[in-house]
Scaffold this motif. Structure first.
Motif, PDB file in Angstrom:
ATOM      1  N   ARG A 151      -3.692   3.966  13.186  1.00  0.00           N
ATOM      2  CA  ARG A 151      -2.352   3.501  12.820  1.00  0.00           C
ATOM      3  C   ARG A 151      -1.295   4.515  13.249  1.00  0.00           C
ATOM      4  N   ARG A 152      -1.611   5.812  13.120  1.00  0.00           N
ATOM      5  CA  ARG A 152      -0.653   6.829  13.586  1.00  0.00           C
ATOM      6  C   ARG A 152      -0.473   6.739  15.100  1.00  0.00           C
ATOM      7  N   PHE A 212       1.357   6.868   2.243  1.00  0.00           N
ATOM      8  CA  PHE A 212       0.449   7.939   2.658  1.00  0.00           C
ATOM      9  C   PHE A 212      -0.921   7.374   3.028  1.00  0.00           C
ATOM     10  N   ASP A 213      -1.377   6.340   2.312  1.00  0.00           N
ATOM     11  CA  ASP A 213      -2.639   5.688   2.668  1.00  0.00           C
ATOM     12  C   ASP A 213      -2.516   4.985   4.017  1.00  0.00           C
ATOM     13  N   VAL A 214      -1.365   4.384   4.259  1.00  0.00           N
ATOM     14  CA  VAL A 214      -1.154   3.647   5.502  1.00  0.00           C
ATOM     15  C   VAL A 214      -1.197   4.591   6.701  1.00  0.00           C
ATOM     16  N   HIS A 222      -4.876  -3.344  12.088  1.00  0.00           N
ATOM     17  CA  HIS A 222      -4.003  -2.202  11.818  1.00  0.00           C
ATOM     18  C   HIS A 222      -2.530  -2.622  11.841  1.00  0.00           C
ATOM     19  N   ALA A 229       0.839  -1.196   0.000  1.00  0.00           N
ATOM     20  CA  ALA A 229       0.000   0.000   0.000  1.00  0.00           C
ATOM     21  C   ALA A 229       0.877   1.250   0.000  1.00  0.00           C
ATOM     22  N   ASP A 230       0.334   2.318  -0.555  1.00  0.00           N
ATOM     23  CA  ASP A 230       1.017   3.606  -0.550  1.00  0.00           C
ATOM     24  C   ASP A 230       1.205   4.054   0.901  1.00  0.00           C
ATOM     25  N   ALA A 266      -2.522   7.520   6.834  1.00  0.00           N
ATOM     26  CA  ALA A 266      -3.705   8.392   6.841  1.00  0.00           C
ATOM     27  C   ALA A 266      -4.665   8.030   7.973  1.00  0.00           C
ATOM     28  N   ASP A 267      -4.643   6.792   8.409  1.00  0.00           N
ATOM     29  CA  ASP A 267      -5.557   6.339   9.456  1.00  0.00           C
ATOM     30  C   ASP A 267      -5.049   6.769  10.832  1.00  0.00           C
ATOM     31  N   VAL A 273      -1.576  -4.147   8.531  1.00  0.00           N
ATOM     32  CA  VAL A 273      -1.336  -3.131   7.494  1.00  0.00           C
ATOM     33  C   VAL A 273       0.040  -2.491   7.706  1.00  0.00           C
ATOM     34  N   ALA A 308       3.403  -2.755   5.253  1.00  0.00           N
ATOM     35  CA  ALA A 308       4.038  -1.541   4.740  1.00  0.00           C
ATOM     36  C   ALA A 308       5.487  -1.423   5.216  1.00  0.00           C
TER      37      ALA A 308
END
Length: 138
Positions: free
Chosen positions: A13-14, A5-7, A50, A2-3, A9-10, A53, A57
């Protein structure tokens, strides 16, 4: 994969990444899923999704001990984000002109690439320090 930035974005996850960063700077060699669940306050299945993902990444690594899994931050993929953000905080052309004005003559290509790399790293470090000071109210 996955990109990146998409990863990131959540928000959950941050939060996980921030938790792992704090714990690694506190000397922890890994954080269990149950510790992440307790700290963030989200269900175990949600945290596990999460973490999958983030693992795919390359942002976290996992160490298995028996039936327990301990997660650690692997920040290298975030360099793409850093490279994308730096121009918003530093005018690279201006920085390159300043460096070139201080040097006698033209740099060989490998040295010019290294100088650009060092400039980006310095700009990134400056941004991190400024952000930290803003958060501390300084």
């Amino acid at each position: 994969m996955a990109d990146i930035f998409d990863v990131i974005a959540d928000g959950t996850r941050r939060e996980i990444l921030q938790l792992l960063l704090r714990r690694s700077s506190d000397g922890h060699e890994g954080t269990s899923v149950s510790e992440i669940v307790a700290e963030i306050g989200v269900s175990q299945p949600t945290i596990s999704k999460h973490l999958k993902v983030l693992r795919e990444a390359g942002l976290v690594s996992v160490r298995e001990v028996g039936q327990h899994r301990f997660y650690s931050l692997s920040p290298a993929p975030l360099e793409v984000v850093d490279d994308w953000l730096v121009p918003f905080f530093v005018d690279e052309a201006e920085l390159a002109e300043e460096v070139a004005a201080q040097l006698p003559g033209t740099l060989p290509e490998p040295a010019a690439r290294m100088a650009e790399s060092v400039g980006r790293a310095a700009a990134s470090a400056k941004n991190v320090v400024q952000s930290a000071l803003r958060r501390l109210g300084a």
